[in-house]
Design an enzyme around this catalytic site. Structure first.
Site, PDB file in Angstrom:
ATOM      1  N   ASP A  68      32.992  44.118  25.502  1.00  0.00           N
ATOM      2  CA  ASP A  68      31.986  43.072  25.579  1.00  0.00           C
ATOM      3  C   ASP A  68      31.312  43.055  24.203  1.00  0.00           C
ATOM      4  OD1 ASP A  68      30.077  41.220  26.692  1.00  0.00           O
ATOM      5  OD2 ASP A  68      28.670  42.892  26.832  1.00  0.00           O
ATOM      6  N   LEU A  69      30.568  42.017  23.896  1.00  0.00           N
ATOM      7  CA  LEU A  69      29.946  41.900  22.574  1.00  0.00           C
ATOM      8  C   LEU A  69      28.438  42.130  22.627  1.00  0.00           C
ATOM      9  CD1 LEU A  69      29.897  41.101  19.570  1.00  0.00           C
ATOM     10  CD2 LEU A  69      30.074  38.713  20.273  1.00  0.00           C
ATOM     11  N   ASP A  70      27.720  41.193  23.260  1.00  0.00           N
ATOM     12  CA  ASP A  70      26.250  41.251  23.281  1.00  0.00           C
ATOM     13  C   ASP A  70      25.764  42.513  23.991  1.00  0.00           C
ATOM     14  OD1 ASP A  70      25.893  38.601  22.098  1.00  0.00           O
ATOM     15  OD2 ASP A  70      26.579  37.799  24.015  1.00  0.00           O
TER      16      ASP A  70
ATOM     17  N   THR B 114      22.376  41.763  20.376  1.00  0.00           N
ATOM     18  CA  THR B 114      22.124  40.371  20.750  1.00  0.00           C
ATOM     19  C   THR B 114      21.747  40.172  22.220  1.00  0.00           C
ATOM     20  OG1 THR B 114      24.515  40.223  20.678  1.00  0.00           O
ATOM     21  CG2 THR B 114      23.296  39.063  18.939  1.00  0.00           C
TER      22      THR B 114
ATOM     23  N   LYS C  13      22.230  39.399  31.969  1.00  0.00           N
ATOM     24  CA  LYS C  13      23.194  40.036  31.065  1.00  0.00           C
ATOM     25  C   LYS C  13      24.627  39.800  31.531  1.00  0.00           C
ATOM     26  CE  LYS C  13      20.174  43.583  29.184  1.00  0.00           C
ATOM     27  NZ  LYS C  13      19.874  45.024  29.137  1.00  0.00           N
TER      28      LYS C  13
ATOM     29  N   SER D 180      33.818  38.391  25.740  1.00  0.00           N
ATOM     30  CA  SER D 180      32.410  37.999  25.807  1.00  0.00           C
ATOM     31  C   SER D 180      32.283  36.638  26.472  1.00  0.00           C
ATOM     32  CB  SER D 180      31.814  37.909  24.399  1.00  0.00           C
ATOM     33  OG  SER D 180      30.523  37.312  24.453  1.00  0.00           O
ATOM     34  N   ALA D 181      31.279  36.495  27.345  1.00  0.00           N
ATOM     35  CA  ALA D 181      31.029  35.213  28.001  1.00  0.00           C
ATOM     36  C   ALA D 181      30.370  34.216  27.063  1.00  0.00           C
ATOM     37  CB  ALA D 181      30.138  35.429  29.223  1.00  0.00           C
TER      38      ALA D 181
ATOM     39  N   LYS E 154      32.054  36.267  34.698  1.00  0.00           N
ATOM     40  CA  LYS E 154      31.758  37.599  35.217  1.00  0.00           C
ATOM     41  C   LYS E 154      30.702  37.432  36.314  1.00  0.00           C
ATOM     42  CE  LYS E 154      32.244  39.380  30.504  1.00  0.00           C
ATOM     43  NZ  LYS E 154      31.569  40.018  29.344  1.00  0.00           N
TER      44      LYS E 154
ATOM     45  N   GLU F 131      31.216  47.741  28.645  1.00  0.00           N
ATOM     46  CA  GLU F 131      30.229  46.726  29.036  1.00  0.00           C
ATOM     47  C   GLU F 131      28.816  47.290  29.164  1.00  0.00           C
ATOM     48  OE1 GLU F 131      29.292  43.800  29.961  1.00  0.00           O
ATOM     49  OE2 GLU F 131      31.110  42.591  30.045  1.00  0.00           O
ATOM     50  N   ASP F 132      27.815  46.464  28.846  1.00  0.00           N
ATOM     51  CA  ASP F 132      26.413  46.866  29.042  1.00  0.00           C
ATOM     52  C   ASP F 132      25.779  46.193  30.258  1.00  0.00           C
ATOM     53  OD1 ASP F 132      26.377  44.283  27.798  1.00  0.00           O
ATOM     54  OD2 ASP F 132      24.249  44.595  27.381  1.00  0.00           O
TER      55      ASP F 132
HETATM   56  C1  G6P Z   1      26.816  36.927  27.161  1.00  0.00           C
HETATM   57  C2  G6P Z   1      25.389  37.434  27.231  1.00  0.00           C
HETATM   58  C3  G6P Z   1      24.540  36.512  28.069  1.00  0.00           C
HETATM   59  C4  G6P Z   1      24.693  35.078  27.612  1.00  0.00           C
HETATM   60  C5  G6P Z   1      26.153  34.666  27.703  1.00  0.00           C
HETATM   61  C6  G6P Z   1      26.402  33.228  27.271  1.00  0.00           C
HETATM   62  O1  G6P Z   1      27.425  37.207  28.370  1.00  0.00           O
HETATM   63  O2  G6P Z   1      25.350  38.737  27.778  1.00  0.00           O
HETATM   64  O3  G6P Z   1      23.195  36.919  27.961  1.00  0.00           O
HETATM   65  O4  G6P Z   1      23.913  34.209  28.398  1.00  0.00           O
HETATM   66  O5  G6P Z   1      26.906  35.536  26.897  1.00  0.00           O
HETATM   67  O6  G6P Z   1      26.131  33.107  25.896  1.00  0.00           O
HETATM   68  P1  G6P Z   1      26.096  31.729  25.139  1.00  0.00           P
HETATM   69  O7  G6P Z   1      26.013  32.157  23.687  1.00  0.00           O
HETATM   70  O8  G6P Z   1      27.370  31.031  25.436  1.00  0.00           O
HETATM   71  O9  G6P Z   1      24.916  30.991  25.611  1.00  0.00           O
HETATM   72 MG    MG Z   2      26.776  42.331  27.169  1.00  0.00          MG
END
Ligand code: G6P
Ligand code: MG
Length: 214
Positions: free
Chosen positions: A8-10, A16, A44, A113-114, A144, A168-169
């Site tokens: 996962d990224l954020d 982020t 998240k 990442s979503a 997810k 993942e966090d």
């Molecule tokens: C990740 C983050 C979420 C965020 C989602 C969509 O999953 O953990 O907090 O809402 O991405 O991000 P975006 O940049 O597409 O709004």
């Molecule tokens: Mg995350």
């Protein structure tokens, strides 16, 4: 033994998760919507519109589709503005070492990442070229905690899910990894991420060699 790591990224590779929170909080304050870190925990790993739905449900506010679109876009504007300042210095400590350790072991590296902003953020962080495959969140049908994004990455890497480790966090993210039939490493609070096979305080605590037996 594992053949791929899917990150996962954020909140895993960089801070982020907090940047998303601050962008949502700015929009929520402007709209008089009650929103705090505790509600944020449910956001998240959750996609943009579903995140807004959670905020609105918590606030007891009903809006039209157009109004929701406008608020989601406003939040994204704040987020994009914030990540424009990101540099490779914003990688969490240990990320470069983890990616090198994985590469040295011949593991495939994927990103799940979503975020629709993931590719731009990876560029800013200077690590876009380190991944064999980066999922395009816009092309994943179920968000997810559905397994879709992790299965998409495994298929693109050509690695069976049982040979993948997801990192993942978010609780929704760990659920997605487990539902994809992969091993899950949780990054953060072990109570929140109880479904993970192992939980680490941060990515710096991730010793790839200890998880991937030869
Ligand atoms: C990740 C983050 C979420 C965020 C989602 C969509 O999953 O953990 O907090 O809402 O991405 O991000 P975006 O940049 O597409 O709004
Ligand atoms: Mg995350």
């Amino acid at each position: 033994p594992a053949q791929a790591l899917i990150f996962d990224l954020d909140g895993v590779l960089t801070d982020t998760a907090q940047t998303h929170y601050r962008a949502w909080k700015r929009m929520a304050d402007e709209e008089g919507l009650p929103f705090d870190q505790q509600v944020n925990e449910q956001l998240k790993g959750v996609d943009r519109m579903s995140s807004l739905e959670i905020i609105l449900r918590h606030a007891g506010r009903t809006l039209s589709a157009e109004q929701k679109q406008a608020l989601a876009e406003r939040k994204n504007g704040y987020y994009v503005e914030a990540i424009a300042e990101v540099t490779p210095k914003d990688l969490f400590p240990g990320v470069a070492r983890v990616l090198e350790q994985a590469r040295a072991r011949g593991l495939k590296l994927g990103l799940a990442s979503a975020s629709r902003n993931a590719a731009a953020l990876l560029d800013r962080l200077g690590i876009a070229g380190r991944f064999d495959y980066i999922a395009d969140a816009a092309r994943i049908s179920r968000a997810k905690p559905a397994p879709d994004i992790f299965l998409d990455v495994a298929a693109a890497l050509g690695v069976a899910p049982a040979r993948c480790i997801g990192i993942e966090d978010a609780a929704a993210g760990v659920a997605a990894i487990k539902s994809a039939g992969m091993a899950a490493i949780g990054i953060g609070d072990a109570t929140t991420l109880a479904q993970a096979d192992a939980c680490l305080a941060d990515i710096a605590a991730f010793d790839v060699d200890a998880f991937v037996s030869p």
